[in-house]
Design a protein around this motif. Structure first.
Motif, PDB file in Angstrom:
ATOM      1  N   LYS A  70      -6.233  -5.831  -1.429  1.00  0.00           N
ATOM      2  CA  LYS A  70      -6.282  -4.646  -0.576  1.00  0.00           C
ATOM      3  C   LYS A  70      -7.636  -4.505   0.123  1.00  0.00           C
ATOM      4  O   LYS A  70      -7.720  -3.954   1.219  1.00  0.00           O
ATOM      5  CB  LYS A  70      -5.986  -3.392  -1.409  1.00  0.00           C
ATOM      6  CG  LYS A  70      -4.528  -3.310  -1.848  1.00  0.00           C
ATOM      7  CD  LYS A  70      -4.319  -2.307  -2.957  1.00  0.00           C
ATOM      8  CE  LYS A  70      -4.565  -0.897  -2.513  1.00  0.00           C
ATOM      9  NZ  LYS A  70      -4.295   0.065  -3.614  1.00  0.00           N
ATOM     10  N   SER A  93      -1.233  -5.388 -11.117  1.00  0.00           N
ATOM     11  CA  SER A  93      -1.611  -6.801 -11.202  1.00  0.00           C
ATOM     12  C   SER A  93      -1.160  -7.397 -12.531  1.00  0.00           C
ATOM     13  O   SER A  93      -0.580  -8.488 -12.575  1.00  0.00           O
ATOM     14  CB  SER A  93      -3.138  -6.958 -11.057  1.00  0.00           C
ATOM     15  OG  SER A  93      -3.586  -6.536  -9.794  1.00  0.00           O
ATOM     16  N   VAL A 143      -4.746  -7.322  -7.094  1.00  0.00           N
ATOM     17  CA  VAL A 143      -4.311  -6.347  -6.092  1.00  0.00           C
ATOM     18  C   VAL A 143      -5.502  -5.666  -5.447  1.00  0.00           C
ATOM     19  O   VAL A 143      -5.538  -5.471  -4.227  1.00  0.00           O
ATOM     20  CB  VAL A 143      -3.359  -5.308  -6.721  1.00  0.00           C
ATOM     21  CG1 VAL A 143      -3.066  -4.180  -5.736  1.00  0.00           C
ATOM     22  CG2 VAL A 143      -2.058  -5.981  -7.151  1.00  0.00           C
ATOM     23  N   ARG A 144      -6.502  -5.317  -6.233  1.00  0.00           N
ATOM     24  CA  ARG A 144      -7.704  -4.676  -5.680  1.00  0.00           C
ATOM     25  C   ARG A 144      -8.361  -5.566  -4.632  1.00  0.00           C
ATOM     26  O   ARG A 144      -8.682  -5.114  -3.521  1.00  0.00           O
ATOM     27  CB  ARG A 144      -8.700  -4.381  -6.807  1.00  0.00           C
ATOM     28  CG  ARG A 144      -9.988  -3.691  -6.338  1.00  0.00           C
ATOM     29  CD  ARG A 144     -11.058  -3.768  -7.396  1.00  0.00           C
ATOM     30  NE  ARG A 144     -11.478  -5.162  -7.600  1.00  0.00           N
ATOM     31  CZ  ARG A 144     -12.199  -5.572  -8.641  1.00  0.00           C
ATOM     32  NH1 ARG A 144     -12.548  -4.716  -9.589  1.00  0.00           N
ATOM     33  NH2 ARG A 144     -12.553  -6.837  -8.744  1.00  0.00           N
ATOM     34  N   SER A 159      -7.786  -8.078 -11.240  1.00  0.00           N
ATOM     35  CA  SER A 159      -8.394  -7.631  -9.982  1.00  0.00           C
ATOM     36  C   SER A 159      -7.635  -8.120  -8.751  1.00  0.00           C
ATOM     37  O   SER A 159      -8.080  -7.886  -7.622  1.00  0.00           O
ATOM     38  CB  SER A 159      -9.849  -8.130  -9.906  1.00  0.00           C
ATOM     39  OG  SER A 159      -9.887  -9.551  -9.863  1.00  0.00           O
ATOM     40  N   LYS A 178      -1.763   2.270  -9.834  1.00  0.00           N
ATOM     41  CA  LYS A 178      -3.128   1.761  -9.844  1.00  0.00           C
ATOM     42  C   LYS A 178      -3.116   0.236  -9.693  1.00  0.00           C
ATOM     43  O   LYS A 178      -2.161  -0.442 -10.067  1.00  0.00           O
ATOM     44  CB  LYS A 178      -3.833   2.153 -11.146  1.00  0.00           C
ATOM     45  CG  LYS A 178      -3.844   3.654 -11.422  1.00  0.00           C
ATOM     46  CD  LYS A 178      -4.582   4.421 -10.325  1.00  0.00           C
ATOM     47  CE  LYS A 178      -4.645   5.914 -10.648  1.00  0.00           C
ATOM     48  NZ  LYS A 178      -5.255   6.692  -9.547  1.00  0.00           N
ATOM     49  N   ASP A 179      -4.218  -0.276  -9.166  1.00  0.00           N
ATOM     50  CA  ASP A 179      -4.302  -1.713  -8.867  1.00  0.00           C
ATOM     51  C   ASP A 179      -4.155  -2.582 -10.110  1.00  0.00           C
ATOM     52  O   ASP A 179      -3.343  -3.519 -10.143  1.00  0.00           O
ATOM     53  CB  ASP A 179      -5.647  -2.033  -8.189  1.00  0.00           C
ATOM     54  CG  ASP A 179      -5.807  -1.344  -6.845  1.00  0.00           C
ATOM     55  OD1 ASP A 179      -4.787  -0.892  -6.293  1.00  0.00           O
ATOM     56  OD2 ASP A 179      -6.950  -1.256  -6.348  1.00  0.00           O
ATOM     57  N   ARG A 229       0.831  -1.211   0.000  1.00  0.00           N
ATOM     58  CA  ARG A 229       0.000   0.000   0.000  1.00  0.00           C
ATOM     59  C   ARG A 229       0.865   1.261   0.000  1.00  0.00           C
ATOM     60  O   ARG A 229       0.619   2.208  -0.747  1.00  0.00           O
ATOM     61  CB  ARG A 229      -0.906   0.017   1.239  1.00  0.00           C
ATOM     62  CG  ARG A 229      -2.012  -1.024   1.283  1.00  0.00           C
ATOM     63  CD  ARG A 229      -2.791  -0.869   2.590  1.00  0.00           C
ATOM     64  NE  ARG A 229      -3.733  -1.923   2.818  1.00  0.00           N
ATOM     65  CZ  ARG A 229      -4.973  -1.946   2.329  1.00  0.00           C
ATOM     66  NH1 ARG A 229      -5.382  -0.953   1.560  1.00  0.00           N
ATOM     67  NH2 ARG A 229      -5.782  -2.952   2.596  1.00  0.00           N
TER      68      ARG A 229
END
Length: 215
Positions: free
Chosen positions: A41, A27, A37-38, A35, A22-23, A13
């Motif tokens: 988190k 990734s 990393v999103r 998706s 950005k996520d 983070r």
């Protein structure tokens, strides 16, 4: 999550915030689902396996341990490398050593590279797509002499022609001694034939624009 997993996630983070990453692009750069990393988190995914953590760290140009070290905030004393300017990949860019040595913008030194004797340049143009994109950073070292050593032939190099234009191209022998062909990787881009070069240096490392940390 285990303590180590929590530390890795917090470090991730912190790094993403510092680099404004950005996520989804991270990734994908790590070879994971868009998706990943999103979801990680948001707590929708299980603790990352070591293999996934290694992929994410590699995409950031770091080790897993270095990512974890960011859990308590950005570590101090990170070595940096100067960005000398831009180099043409299709775009015609005049002498790119626009700053006094070491005085240009700085970028964090990637793991595995010594900051001594290494220079970074920013790609301008799209002739080296899909390998190098506009805004990406390339790291290289010069041997201190204005020359085109034999070991650069056939490789992707940063170079300067006799007109003072800087390029990133694949270098191949020209039709006469002392001449070189500068080859683009993008099939839709033009090549440059039979030019004289002041010097050429092989690209040692490539960092996509979205992953490089400028300081």
């Amino acid at each position: 999550m285990t303590d180590e997993s929590e530390k890795f996630l917090e470090g991730l983070r912190q790094i993403m915030d510092a680099r404004n990453l950005k996520d989804a692009p991270l990734s994908e750069a790590a070879g994971l689902h868009q998706s990943f990393v999103r979801d990680l988190k948001r707590g929708k995914a299980a603790s990352p396996k070591l293999s996934s953590a290694v992929r994410l760290a590699n995409a950031l140009g770091m080790t897993v341990e270095e990512v974890m070290s960011w859990a308590d905030g950005r570590p101090d004393g990170k070595p940096t490398i100067a960005v000398a300017g831009k180099v043409g990949a299709g775009a015609q860019v005049p002498v790119f050593d626009a700053y006094e040595k070491g005085d240009g913008p700085q970028v964090e030194c990637p793991p595995g590279l010594s900051p001594h004797g290494v220079v970074a340049v920013e790609v301008s143009g799209d002739s080296m797509e899909p390998v190098y994109s506009a805004g990406d950073l390339l790291f290289y070292s010069r041997n201190g002499h204005d020359a085109v050593p034999s070991d650069v032939i056939g490789y992707r190099c940063v170079c300067e022609d006799e007109e003072g234009m800087g390029w990133v191209k694949q270098i191949k022998p020209g039709d006469e001694p002392g001449l070189f062909h500068l080859i683009s990787l993008n099939p839709g881009a033009s090549n440059i034939w039979n030019v004289r070069l002041k010097w050429a240096a092989r690209v040692r490392l490539h960092w996509p624009a979205e992953l490089a940390q400028r300081v």
